[in-house]
Design a protein around this motif. Structure first.
Motif, PDB file in Angstrom:
ATOM      1  N   TYR A 132       8.948  70.996  69.714  1.00 37.99           N
ATOM      2  CA  TYR A 132       8.902  72.358  69.171  1.00 37.99           C
ATOM      3  C   TYR A 132      10.272  73.030  69.168  1.00 37.99           C
ATOM      4  CZ  TYR A 132       3.874  71.944  68.952  1.00 37.99           C
ATOM      5  OH  TYR A 132       2.605  71.537  68.615  1.00 37.99           O
ATOM      6  N   LEU A 133      11.122  72.682  70.127  1.00 40.21           N
ATOM      7  CA  LEU A 133      12.484  73.208  70.091  1.00 40.21           C
ATOM      8  C   LEU A 133      13.251  72.649  68.891  1.00 40.21           C
ATOM      9  CD1 LEU A 133      13.588  73.194  73.854  1.00 40.21           C
ATOM     10  CD2 LEU A 133      13.307  75.185  72.365  1.00 40.21           C
ATOM     11  N   SER A 146       6.708  58.402  72.658  1.00 44.86           N
ATOM     12  CA  SER A 146       5.478  58.395  71.880  1.00 44.86           C
ATOM     13  C   SER A 146       5.142  59.792  71.361  1.00 44.86           C
ATOM     14  CB  SER A 146       4.326  57.857  72.731  1.00 44.86           C
ATOM     15  OG  SER A 146       3.173  57.634  71.948  1.00 44.86           O
ATOM     16  N   VAL A 147       5.422  60.824  72.160  1.00 44.88           N
ATOM     17  CA  VAL A 147       5.180  62.201  71.712  1.00 44.88           C
ATOM     18  C   VAL A 147       6.040  62.522  70.495  1.00 44.88           C
ATOM     19  CG1 VAL A 147       5.462  64.634  72.315  1.00 44.88           C
ATOM     20  CG2 VAL A 147       4.418  63.072  73.952  1.00 44.88           C
ATOM     21  N   THR A 148       7.334  62.197  70.566  1.00 43.83           N
ATOM     22  CA  THR A 148       8.215  62.489  69.430  1.00 43.83           C
ATOM     23  C   THR A 148       7.845  61.652  68.212  1.00 43.83           C
ATOM     24  OG1 THR A 148       9.837  60.900  70.327  1.00 43.83           O
ATOM     25  CG2 THR A 148      10.151  63.225  70.853  1.00 43.83           C
ATOM     26  N   ARG A 149       7.410  60.431  68.444  1.00 45.08           N
ATOM     27  CA  ARG A 149       6.969  59.572  67.333  1.00 45.08           C
ATOM     28  C   ARG A 149       5.755  60.171  66.653  1.00 45.08           C
ATOM     29  NH1 ARG A 149       2.879  55.877  67.178  1.00 45.08           N
ATOM     30  NH2 ARG A 149       3.039  54.143  65.675  1.00 45.08           N
ATOM     31  N   LYS A 150       4.780  60.588  67.449  1.00 44.65           N
ATOM     32  CA  LYS A 150       3.540  61.152  66.902  1.00 44.65           C
ATOM     33  C   LYS A 150       3.794  62.478  66.185  1.00 44.65           C
ATOM     34  CE  LYS A 150      -0.709  62.366  66.205  1.00 44.65           C
ATOM     35  NZ  LYS A 150      -0.289  63.504  65.354  1.00 44.65           N
ATOM     36  N   MET A 151       4.676  63.315  66.729  1.00 34.40           N
ATOM     37  CA  MET A 151       4.887  64.664  66.193  1.00 34.40           C
ATOM     38  C   MET A 151       5.997  64.725  65.150  1.00 34.40           C
ATOM     39  SD  MET A 151       2.578  66.310  67.911  1.00 34.40           S
ATOM     40  CE  MET A 151       2.974  68.046  67.793  1.00 34.40           C
ATOM     41  N   GLY A 152       6.598  63.587  64.817  1.00 31.83           N
ATOM     42  CA  GLY A 152       7.592  63.553  63.760  1.00 31.83           C
ATOM     43  C   GLY A 152       8.950  64.101  64.152  1.00 31.83           C
ATOM     44  N   ALA A 153       9.264  64.072  65.448  1.00 32.58           N
ATOM     45  CA  ALA A 153      10.574  64.523  65.911  1.00 32.58           C
ATOM     46  C   ALA A 153      11.518  63.325  66.017  1.00 32.58           C
ATOM     47  CB  ALA A 153      10.452  65.231  67.250  1.00 32.58           C
ATOM     48  N   LEU A 212      19.331  69.527  75.128  1.00 30.63           N
ATOM     49  CA  LEU A 212      19.864  70.157  76.338  1.00 30.63           C
ATOM     50  C   LEU A 212      18.872  71.149  76.931  1.00 30.63           C
ATOM     51  CD1 LEU A 212      22.290  70.291  78.211  1.00 30.63           C
ATOM     52  CD2 LEU A 212      23.216  72.135  76.780  1.00 30.63           C
ATOM     53  N   LEU A 213      18.279  71.994  76.086  1.00 34.24           N
ATOM     54  CA  LEU A 213      17.308  72.962  76.586  1.00 34.24           C
ATOM     55  C   LEU A 213      16.047  72.263  77.116  1.00 34.24           C
ATOM     56  CD1 LEU A 213      17.577  75.859  73.979  1.00 34.24           C
ATOM     57  CD2 LEU A 213      18.312  75.860  76.364  1.00 34.24           C
ATOM     58  N   SER A 214      15.643  71.185  76.463  1.00 35.93           N
ATOM     59  CA  SER A 214      14.462  70.442  76.925  1.00 35.93           C
ATOM     60  C   SER A 214      14.702  69.858  78.313  1.00 35.93           C
ATOM     61  CB  SER A 214      14.123  69.312  75.945  1.00 35.93           C
ATOM     62  OG  SER A 214      13.758  69.818  74.694  1.00 35.93           O
ATOM     63  N   ARG A 237      11.974  71.683  66.051  1.00 41.11           N
ATOM     64  CA  ARG A 237      11.451  72.348  64.863  1.00 41.11           C
ATOM     65  C   ARG A 237      12.017  73.764  64.736  1.00 41.11           C
ATOM     66  NH1 ARG A 237       4.965  70.812  65.077  1.00 41.11           N
ATOM     67  NH2 ARG A 237       5.202  68.555  64.725  1.00 41.11           N
ATOM     68  N   PHE A 238      12.117  74.461  65.868  1.00 40.19           N
ATOM     69  CA  PHE A 238      12.630  75.823  65.866  1.00 40.19           C
ATOM     70  C   PHE A 238      14.084  75.869  65.398  1.00 40.19           C
ATOM     71  CE2 PHE A 238      15.052  79.042  68.270  1.00 40.19           C
ATOM     72  CZ  PHE A 238      14.499  80.193  67.714  1.00 40.19           C
ATOM     73  N   PHE A 239      14.907  75.006  65.970  1.00 35.27           N
ATOM     74  CA  PHE A 239      16.329  75.035  65.617  1.00 35.27           C
ATOM     75  C   PHE A 239      16.586  74.548  64.194  1.00 35.27           C
ATOM     76  CE2 PHE A 239      16.898  74.983  70.334  1.00 35.27           C
ATOM     77  CZ  PHE A 239      17.548  76.215  70.414  1.00 35.27           C
ATOM     78  N   LYS A 240      15.736  73.676  63.677  1.00 38.87           N
ATOM     79  CA  LYS A 240      15.874  73.250  62.289  1.00 38.87           C
ATOM     80  C   LYS A 240      15.658  74.409  61.324  1.00 38.87           C
ATOM     81  CE  LYS A 240      14.825  68.296  62.435  1.00 38.87           C
ATOM     82  NZ  LYS A 240      13.862  67.236  62.058  1.00 38.87           N
TER      83      LYS A 240
END
Length: 485
Positions: free
Chosen positions: A255-256, A186-193, A279-281, A258-261
């Motif tokens: 956020y990871l 749900s977090v990734t869905r909401k934040m567009g990841a 992997l980092l997450s 978004r950063f790597f993109k």
């Protein structure tokens, strides 16, 4: 739709004209506007329109209650105005421009939990039914039903119901033990990841390789499995049913990613962005965020649990029951979902399901708001326009959705809102003092009794009677006092 032409035209003018409308959509009963300048809306004139049953502002949206014909009204409004409607998601996004940072935070939390709530409701009903099957001793040694305390449960005397009970643990376990998967998704869905990465991250938090979270407290020293990296060891602990660790892990992934993109060239981003982000997450979740989130969740639930079980639990309940409805207005009430789940986790054992004393007070507050609306229906029997808004709102509140009742009736009239708050407070005190805990979050109204152990049905029914009678009577009393002034 021609019957709405005049009112739709007037509404367009009264909200400040086309130039003042940033976006508009509708839901089941309401037109939902995001206005550039809310002060330009003539609320009194809008509410005087024949088609309009009321208005309110919430979460940056100006909402106009039309009723069951809102779709027809909306189509006529967009045709006359030339404004193209947008999705509810776009309206929510636009509305955030009208919110402060706290409202935005609460709105984001609400949108994370909203898709999960239907599953939690289903899980609560299943746990309640399973409790009746396996936890209530209603038969004697001969297998005969008894009104006194028996020695056997339904599962003890019936192979069929024992099988049903065992089978029902399949969906219940999926909902509650594997809750982190739903949260990270749900977090990734909401934040567009990337949602599949969120699902995989959640699975790593509840993998069968890990020691079940419910077994950590009872694990003997040195018996917790570990990953051995030679230079250091890391405990292999699962986060079954944990809310905050899953949320922290989900946000980290977002956020990871978004950063790597931003730093990885597009030509190889499909390979390396998901690889590094996931992997980092996973590493951060199990080394830092999981343990920290566990402690935060435990601390919050400990404070609330201490308040609900202390000598002053009646005071805690009275305050929470009184102020919960105003919390709904601000949107802060959404944070109680996480607290409820943490309370259930904290009180659960390896052999017994946990309970929460917080959610019953929420259900009772919903019932109290509906009861106050019911009193206004009684007081305004001859007012067809009021009943058209109030009766559906009353039913909705008793089924667990209070916004129509509060914004459409109680807050506007004020005295029913106060009456509901008082009734909710008194019902909450009784609920907590009698230790009426729910097995899970369920339907937040009268059907909520299904989320309770059978032995607590009696006390919850009494609490419901308080939440029904007190607001109804007080609303009538307050209305008489208002008339006499």
């Amino acid at each position: 739709m021609a019957k709405y032409t005049n009112d739709a035209n007037q509404l367009l003018t009264l909200v400040g004209g086309k130039s003042n409308i940033k976006s508009v959509t509708h839901c089941i009963t309401r037109m939902r506007f995001v206005l550039n300048d809310l002060s330009k809306a003539d609320i009194k004139a809008i509410e005087s329109l024949d088609s309009v049953k009321g208005t309110f502002t919430q979460a940056g949206q100006f909402q106009v209650i039309i009723g069951n014909d809102v779709a027809d009204f909306y189509n006529e409004f967009t045709r006359l105005s030339g404004i193209e409607g947008v999705s509810k998601e776009q309206v929510k996004a636009d509305a955030k421009d009208n919110q402060n940072w706290l409202q935005k935070l609460m709105s984001n939390l609400a949108e994370i939990f909203a898709p999960i709530i239907p599953a939690l409701v289903v899980g609560g009903l299943i746990l309640g039914f399973r409790n009746i099957l396996e936890g209530v001793k209603m038969f004697n040694d001969l297998g005969q039903f008894t009104l006194k305390e028996g020695t056997q449960t339904i599962t003890n005397i019936s192979p069929f119901w024992n099988g049903v009970n065992h089978f029902l643990w399949l969906p219940a376990e999926a909902i509650f033990h594997f809750l982190p998967v739903a949260i990270t998704w749900s977090v990734t869905r909401k934040m567009g990841a990337t949602q599949i990465l969120g699902i995989i991250l959640g699975i790593t938090l509840v993998s069968p390789q890990l020691l079940n979270a419910y077994g950590v407290a009872g694990a003997e020293a040195g018996s917790i499995p570990q990953w051995d990296f030679g230079y250091f060891q890391l405990n292999m602990i699962g986060y079954q049913a944990q809310v905050i660790p899953a949320m922290l892990a989900g946000f980290t992934l977002v956020y990871l990613e978004r950063f790597f993109k931003k730093i990885i060239p597009n030509v190889v981003s499909m390979i390396f962005v998901p690889f590094f982000a996931l992997l980092l997450s996973v590493i951060v979740a199990h080394t830092i965020l999981g343990p920290i989130g566990w402690k935060i969740g435990s601390a919050i639930s400990t404070v609330v649990y201490s308040g609900l079980t202390s000598a002053f639990n009646w005071l805690f309940a009275a305050v929470f029951g009184f102020f919960y409805a105003p919390l709904v207005i601000t949107g802060l009430h959404h944070m109680t979902n996480a607290i409820d789940l943490e309370l259930i986790n904290q009180t659960a054992t390896a052999t017994q399901a946990g309970t929460t004393l917080l959610w019953p007070m929420i259900a009772l507050s919903n019932i109290a708001q509906g009861s106050a609306v019911a009193a206004t229906v009684f007081l305004n029997k001859a007012d067809a326009k009021h009943k058209e808004v109030a009766i559906p709102s009353w039913i909705s509140a008793w089924l667990g959705v209070t916004e129509p009742a509060m914004f459409g009736v109680n807050v506007k009239l004020r005295y029913p809102f106060l009456a509901a708050m008082i009734g909710s407070s008194l019902a909450a005190v009784f609920s907590v003092v009698t230790n009426t805990g729910a097995l899970s979050i369920g339907v937040g109204g009268i059907p909520g009794f299904l989320s309770f152990p059978l032995e607590k049905w009696g006390t919850f029914f009494i609490a419901m009677i308080i939440a029904i009678v007190v607001p109804f009577v007080l609303t009538i009393v307050f209305s008489k006092r208002k008339e006499n002034k």
